[in-house]
Design a protein around this motif. Structure first.
Motif, PDB file in Angstrom:
ATOM      1  N   LYS A  28      -5.969   3.435  -3.385  1.00  0.00           N
ATOM      2  CA  LYS A  28      -8.443   3.864  -2.834  1.00  0.00           C
ATOM      3  C   LYS A  28      -8.623   2.328  -3.703  1.00  0.00           C
ATOM      4  O   LYS A  28      -9.560   1.836  -3.796  1.00  0.00           O
ATOM      5  N   ILE A  34       0.854   4.594   0.889  1.00  0.00           N
ATOM      6  CA  ILE A  34       0.370   4.728   2.376  1.00  0.00           C
ATOM      7  C   ILE A  34       0.659   4.238   3.599  1.00  0.00           C
ATOM      8  O   ILE A  34       1.427   4.323   4.429  1.00  0.00           O
ATOM      9  N   LYS A  35       0.062   3.463   3.568  1.00  0.00           N
ATOM     10  CA  LYS A  35      -0.404   2.957   4.836  1.00  0.00           C
ATOM     11  C   LYS A  35       0.700   1.432   4.668  1.00  0.00           C
ATOM     12  O   LYS A  35       1.155   0.848   3.998  1.00  0.00           O
ATOM     13  N   GLN A  78      -2.846   0.922  -6.976  1.00  0.00           N
ATOM     14  CA  GLN A  78      -2.413   2.702  -6.644  1.00  0.00           C
ATOM     15  C   GLN A  78      -1.934   3.366  -6.364  1.00  0.00           C
ATOM     16  O   GLN A  78      -1.471   3.769  -4.978  1.00  0.00           O
ATOM     17  N   HIS A 117       0.563  -1.306  -0.074  1.00  0.00           N
ATOM     18  CA  HIS A 117      -0.143  -0.340   0.008  1.00  0.00           C
ATOM     19  C   HIS A 117       1.231   1.248  -0.098  1.00  0.00           C
ATOM     20  O   HIS A 117       2.105   1.276   0.531  1.00  0.00           O
ATOM     21  N   ASP A 119      -2.107   8.202 -12.543  1.00  0.00           N
ATOM     22  CA  ASP A 119      -3.040   8.498 -12.904  1.00  0.00           C
ATOM     23  C   ASP A 119      -2.802   7.809 -14.329  1.00  0.00           C
ATOM     24  O   ASP A 119      -4.247   7.530 -14.724  1.00  0.00           O
ATOM     25  N   THR A 140      -0.287   6.462  -5.601  1.00  0.00           N
ATOM     26  CA  THR A 140       0.037   7.041  -4.588  1.00  0.00           C
ATOM     27  C   THR A 140      -1.943   7.404  -3.368  1.00  0.00           C
ATOM     28  O   THR A 140      -1.078   7.816  -2.152  1.00  0.00           O
ATOM     29  N   GLU A 141      -2.300   7.315  -3.473  1.00  0.00           N
ATOM     30  CA  GLU A 141      -3.276   7.005  -2.425  1.00  0.00           C
ATOM     31  C   GLU A 141      -3.942   5.786  -2.403  1.00  0.00           C
ATOM     32  O   GLU A 141      -4.743   5.670  -1.410  1.00  0.00           O
TER      33      GLU A 141
END
Length: 652
Positions: free
Chosen positions: A117, A70-71, A112, A68, A163, A114-115
């Motif tokens: 989601k 971020i996490k 993805q 992931h 993106d 960067t985020e």
């Protein structure tokens, strides 16, 4: 862990029943193949076989798919039911939460970047390898098809901004791998970026400003080229020359974080793949691993560009290393068990390095190393059917001289110490031919060692990777049968070993290893007891004419062009179907109906031909599989039948 003596006695009495007795078993007492399996010549298999081998069919494994962004959590691939699916793991040794539920295995997934989601995953149908890409939305669990549903597609590479993805697809012609760009959040954004000729094109990376894409043109294991593609215009620019002799192979490339150069794997001026920095303005190489006398096989650059993680193939084992890109010096790492390390992947924090580790005594599991604290975290602990794998055999490197005095090597797994006297031998030949036997976890094959008392040898005949680019070319074209002679020399070596039985040898292999098994059976039937061919080539001409269009030219480089009359005559002459009259030992042929690499016809014509010899021929075909069996229920039946075949024709 050893089985009780009473159960061992059952194995060596009940399982070894003659075929005539097996056929007398009632349906309730025998294993019933599922509706997708076609069997011919295989006698009824007692239910007791399934009971006795049960724990050896319950091994699981896990491999890293993606962090992931971020996490500190990840997606992994593992199997709870019939096939591998995507699972989420939120902490080391945390619960494995299954996210995808399909009857077909999932071929990788990537967040993805960067985020996080959503993630993109790939899936084919029935093992046909025509993979389609899908978007999985984490908030809703909704799945959206991103590709055309028909062609063969790579999963793709994320842009630096996260993106867009660039991927290759055969949709235009069915054989050419063109490049397409898509915003996975908007499937209608899909557009053709660049047309290519041939099936060997792959996107490698995006430049930091997302204006260029690095692409690889694969010709053969000894020849490939790097290109950049302008994202706006689709214009391709060759950055590695095509007039070099000998040819050069590039195993991969990544843009440096400043976009001024590339980190590449290449055998330029070397027998082995080295890591190098390629300056795009000066076109000069700076080699980073010349002091390591082994080949680099995989690498990844940290998000901040400060660290290069890579693995070297050292006599078959993987060694994980990390290089400081500023000083070009290695950073010390904790020692890992001897085995294979693959799917190395940096977390976006540039500190946690994730990877999958497998060894002879441990099934594949996911780990990470924090390069700041040197802490190793284990993220998965896969089930081993209740068996103590610490007692399993280690892989032992063995070497022998072939007909031309070249040294050939392989890995020997010895049976459990409870077995005495000369032991029967199973020779298992890898596919490729550009493959390599490695000291990996044998899984259910450990049953042959621990309970049947057979030794196993995994040879690396000429043409195998890992021993230099010259060695890889020694079986090309008209030299094809020299690799078969390497197995003849192995038979000679076995005869010199006091604990191995030269009169009880079985040869098996998958894909190219299937061809090798058939070829050995035609040349050395007087020296082996039986052969097993799994998705193997039986006739090079029909194989090249019928393999999928996107693969054909790539395989012609290795095997020869069947359109040339002289080469066609040679390929026909050495093909197992041509020499099938010389097979005088029992043969077991296994194949998947949807195999895009080695078409089903290769199995059908071999079975038909060898049956004329009056020897036992067993045939197993799965309607819902491709190049090998991936579904557990099919693989289990194949295993039961193989155990029975070994009992009947090797151990008696």
């Amino acid at each position: 862990m050893r089985l009780p003596l009473a159960l061992l006695a059952t194995i060596f009495t009940t399982v070894a029943l003659p075929a005539s007795t097996l056929m007398a078993q009632t349906p309730a007492e025998t294993i019933q193949p599922n509706e997708n399996l076609v069997i011919e010549g295989i006698p009824a298999i007692p239910q007791t076989v399934a009971q006795q081998v049960a724990r050896y069919t319950q091994f699981r494994s896990a491999s890293l798919s993606t962090w992931h962004p971020i996490k500190r959590e990840m997606l992994i691939s593992t199997r709870f039911a019939d096939v591998a699916q995507v699972h989420q793991v939120q902490s080391p040794l945390g619960a494995r939460q299954q996210l995808t539920f399909y009857p077909e295995r999932i071929r990788g997934a990537s967040f993805q970047p960067t985020e996080g989601k959503y993630f993109v995953f790939s899936k084919d149908a029935g093992g046909n390898e025509f993979a389609q890409n899908y978007r999985y939305d984490r908030a809703t669990g909704d799945v959206t098809l991103l590709t055309d549903g028909v062609s063969k597609n790579s999963r793709g590479v994320w842009s630096s901004q996260g993106d867009r993805m660039v991927y290759s697809s055969t949709r235009r012609t069915g054989k050419d791998n063109d490049f397409y760009i898509i915003d996975p959040q908007d499937p209608t954004s899909n557009r053709l970026l660049a047309q290519n000729q041939g099936g060997g094109w792959w996107a490698m990376d995006w430049s930091p400003d997302d204006q260029q894409i690095l692409a690889l043109e694969y010709v053969s294991i000894n020849e490939s080229y790097l290109w950049t593609i302008d994202v706006a215009s689709g214009e391709k620019t060759l950055i590695t020359p095509k007039d070099q002799s000998p040819t050069v192979y590039y195993g991969g490339g990544i843009f440096s974080r400043d976009g001024q150069g590339l980190y590449v794997m290449t055998d330029q001026d070397s027998e082995f793949q080295r890591l190098a920095y390629y300056d795009l303005s000066t076109q000069k190489y700076t080699y980073l691993t010349s002091e390591i006398p082994w080949g680099v096989e995989n690498f990844d650059l940290s998000h901040d560009g400060k660290y290069l993680a890579f693995t070297t193939n050292e006599d078959g084992a993987s060694v994980l290393r990390v290089l400081d890109t500023a000083t070009q010096k290695e950073i010390p790492l904790p020692q890992l068990p001897v085995g294979l390390v693959f799917r190395i992947n940096w977390h976006r924090n540039s500190q946690d390095l994730g990877f999958t580790l497998i060894s002879a005594k441990s099934t594949a599991d996911v780990y990470s190393i924090n390069i700041k604290t040197q802490q190793i975290d284990r993220w998965t602990k896969s089930e081993t059917g209740g068996l103590n794998t610490d007692a399993f055999s280690d892989a032992e490197v063995v070497r022998w001289k072939s007909f031309d005095q070249k040294t050939i090597s392989g890995f020997l797994y010895r049976p459990a110490q409870k077995f005495t006297g000369k032991r029967p031998v199973i020779i298992n030949i890898h596919g490729g031919p550009e493959g390599q036997a490695r000291p990996y976890f044998l899984g259910r094959l450990n049953y042959y060692l621990n309970e049947l008392g057979a030794a196993m040898i995994f040879p690396n005949v000429r043409g195998s990777v890992g021993y230099g680019k010259t060695f890889m070319t020694l079986d090309n074209g008209y030299k094809r049968e020299d690799s078969v002679k390497d197995i003849g020399a192995l038979l000679d070596w076995i005869a010199t070993q006091p604990d191995l039985d030269q009169d009880r040898i079985l040869v098996t292999g998958g894909s190219y290893g299937g061809y090798m098994s058939l070829a050995v059976a035609t040349k050395y039937s007087d020296r082996i007891k039986a052969a097993i061919d799994i998705v193997g080539i039986s006739n090079f001409v029909t194989f090249l004419e019928r393999t999928e269009d996107y693969r054909r030219d790539l395989r012609r480089v290795e095997y020869g062009d069947e359109r040339d009359p002289k080469m066609r005559e040679f390929l026909t002459k050495i093909s197992p179907t041509t020499n099938a009259k010389d097979i005088t030992v029992p043969l077991f042929v296994v194949h998947g109906k949807n195999d895009p690499r080695v078409p089903l016809n290769e199995a059908e014509q071999m079975v038909k031909t060898v049956r004329k010899n009056g020897v036992p021929v067993w045939y197993l075909m799965a309607k819902d599989e491709g190049h090998g069996f991936s579904k557990k229920r099919n693989a289990d039946y194949q295993f039961y039948a193989t155990v029975q075949f070994i009992q009947e024709y090797l151990l008696k």
